[in-house]
Design a protein around this motif. Structure first.
Motif, PDB file in Angstrom:
ATOM      1  N   ASN A  46       0.830  -1.208   0.000  1.00 51.91           N
ATOM      2  CA  ASN A  46       0.000   0.000   0.000  1.00 51.91           C
ATOM      3  C   ASN A  46       0.859   1.251   0.000  1.00 51.91           C
ATOM      4  O   ASN A  46       1.481   1.564   1.009  1.00 51.91           O
ATOM      5  N   ASN A 174      -6.578  -6.982   1.024  1.00 55.76           N
ATOM      6  CA  ASN A 174      -5.459  -6.347   1.704  1.00 55.76           C
ATOM      7  C   ASN A 174      -4.742  -7.251   2.691  1.00 55.76           C
ATOM      8  O   ASN A 174      -3.530  -7.171   2.819  1.00 55.76           O
ATOM      9  N   THR A 178      -0.876  -7.837   2.417  1.00 54.66           N
ATOM     10  CA  THR A 178      -0.018  -7.459   3.540  1.00 54.66           C
ATOM     11  C   THR A 178       0.849  -8.641   3.949  1.00 54.66           C
ATOM     12  O   THR A 178       2.059  -8.498   4.167  1.00 54.66           O
ATOM     13  N   ILE A 216       3.474  -8.280  13.416  1.00 53.77           N
ATOM     14  CA  ILE A 216       2.548  -7.294  12.859  1.00 53.77           C
ATOM     15  C   ILE A 216       1.143  -7.662  13.286  1.00 53.77           C
ATOM     16  O   ILE A 216       0.704  -8.794  13.093  1.00 53.77           O
ATOM     17  N   TYR A 218      -2.472  -7.122  12.412  1.00 52.34           N
ATOM     18  CA  TYR A 218      -3.209  -6.607  11.260  1.00 52.34           C
ATOM     19  C   TYR A 218      -4.242  -5.548  11.655  1.00 52.34           C
ATOM     20  O   TYR A 218      -4.493  -4.605  10.919  1.00 52.34           O
ATOM     21  N   GLU A 221      -3.148  -1.965  11.318  1.00 52.78           N
ATOM     22  CA  GLU A 221      -2.865  -1.389   9.995  1.00 52.78           C
ATOM     23  C   GLU A 221      -3.808  -0.192   9.773  1.00 52.78           C
ATOM     24  O   GLU A 221      -4.918  -0.174  10.297  1.00 52.78           O
ATOM     25  N   LYS A 226      -7.266  -0.944   5.129  1.00 51.68           N
ATOM     26  CA  LYS A 226      -8.179  -2.051   5.429  1.00 51.68           C
ATOM     27  C   LYS A 226      -9.578  -1.838   4.857  1.00 51.68           C
ATOM     28  O   LYS A 226     -10.244  -2.787   4.485  1.00 51.68           O
TER      29      LYS A 226
END
Ligand code: ATP
Ligand code: ATP
Ligand code: MG
Ligand code: MG
Ligand code: MG
Ligand code: MG
Ligand code: MG
Length: 296
Positions: A46, A174, A178, A216, A218, A221, A226
């Motif tokens: 992204n 996404n 990701t 990470i 999610y 994010e 998202k």
């Protein structure tokens, strides 16, 4: 120049007026943006600058065309919705699509240097294609927008669709992207290896992989990545409990076209309203219940 012997050629033009009393969606999509990403060094998965630029171009389109009820964008695409009573360009498809595509493209190119000050535009220049589709009911229209948002978020995907559907629909979301890019950029895997690692995984597996391997979360994010971006005119929010407008909306009771003075008044009000970009869930009812004017 009227009545010249050449004028008969006008008769070759075909009418392309879209079906009356239907919601018109015009979707623009970047041409060969997979290559554009490489040429201009978009960050994967992204690039915030590229998304901000899409949003600024879309905002200009909505501000320029007060007839647009709402816009929704993800990746290199944006959808613009015209109210079913809209009579702009006599609803001619080619006029609507070409005006939106060129307004969008002109603004995208105009604002490029603001978002990519160190990467001047060169060939290939960014271009967009466009199409118009008519949706007869509010439910069809909301399903269309939900379909686009599901392409972006995969947690919602899980809630709405059985897992067999997930595996059939490819990986255009996404969470997949990701995880894929984390495996490549942080995990040192090749593209093929990363693809293999992700084959057959569910959302929960990908969330787990992101956290256990790369720390990470999610959920943390950015919302824009998202949920995508929704553009609309901002009036006062309505308390959904006191106004069940969405539920009372009766498709059949509405007139096919608004009266001229009503349409003019409406247009003026719309031109004055603030156009905002937000990153919200547009699948659930809440968004629509709180903003009944968007589809009214
Ligand atoms: P087509 O001309 O058929 O649309 P395309 O290469 O543009 O071809 P799309 O399906 O539209 O194909 O995919 C867009 C591509 O651009 C995807 O690979 C997507 O990840 C990438 N992309 C779009 N926006 C961004 C962004 N902001 N950051 C990183 N990558 C992006
Ligand atoms: P629409 O959006 O319906 O096309 P319009 O105002 O663009 O509205 P046109 O029929 O396309 O209407 O007319 C274009 C106008 O621009 C004419 O008035 C024409 O004289 C003017 N125009 C176009 N090019 C030039 C030019 N190079 N120099 C001077 N005037 C121009
Ligand atoms: Mg395309
Ligand atoms: Mg594209
Ligand atoms: Mg696309
Ligand atoms: Mg002309
Ligand atoms: Mg003209």
């Amino acid at each position: 120049m009227a009545n010249s012997k050449f004028e008969y050629v006008r008769g070759f033009e075909q009418t392309d007026a879209l079906l009356p009393n239907t919601w018109i969606v015009v979707r623009v999509d970047g041409r060969a943006f997979t290559k554009m990403c490489a040429n201009y060094g978009f960050e994967k998965p992204n690039d915030r600058r590229a998304l901000d630029l899409m949003n600024v171009a879309a905002k200009a389109v909505v501000a320029d065309l007060p007839e647009i009820a709402i816009g929704y964008g993800i990746s290199d695409e944006y959808s613009f919705v015209f109210h079913k009573s809209c009579n702009l360009f006599e609803r001619r498809s080619s006029k609507l699509v070409s005006t939106i595509v060129s307004t969008f493209t002109a603004n995208y190119v105009y604002s490029w240097s603001t978002y990519f000050p160190d990467t001047p535009l060169s060939c290939p220049l960014p271009t967009f294609d466009g199409r118009a589709v008519c949706y007869p009911t509010v439910q069809n229209l909301r399903d269309y927008l939900s379909w686009r948002q599901v392409d972006c978020t995969s947690a919602t995907r899980h809630r709405l669709f059985p897992s067999c559907w997930l595996t059939c629909q490819g990986h255009i979301n996404n969470l997949y992207n990701t995880t894929f890019w984390a495996l490549v950029q942080l995990g040192g895997l090749g593209n093929k290896e990363a693809e293999k690692t992700l084959a057959g995984t569910l959302s929960a597996d990908k969330n787990e992989m992101l956290f256990s391997r790369f720390r990470i979360n999610y959920n943390n994010e950015p919302e824009m990545f998202k949920k995508g971006s929704v553009i609309f005119r901002d009036y006062e929010l309505v308390d959904p409990d006191s106004h069940r407008v969405a539920e009372e909306m009766d498709d059949l009771a509405e007139p096919v076209l608004q009266s001229k003075s009503q349409a003019d008044k409406d247009k003026k009000r719309r031109s004055k309203a603030r156009v905002v970009v937000e990153h919200l869930d547009i699948i659930k009812d809440e968004f629509w219940d709180k903003r009944p004017w968007i589809l009214s």
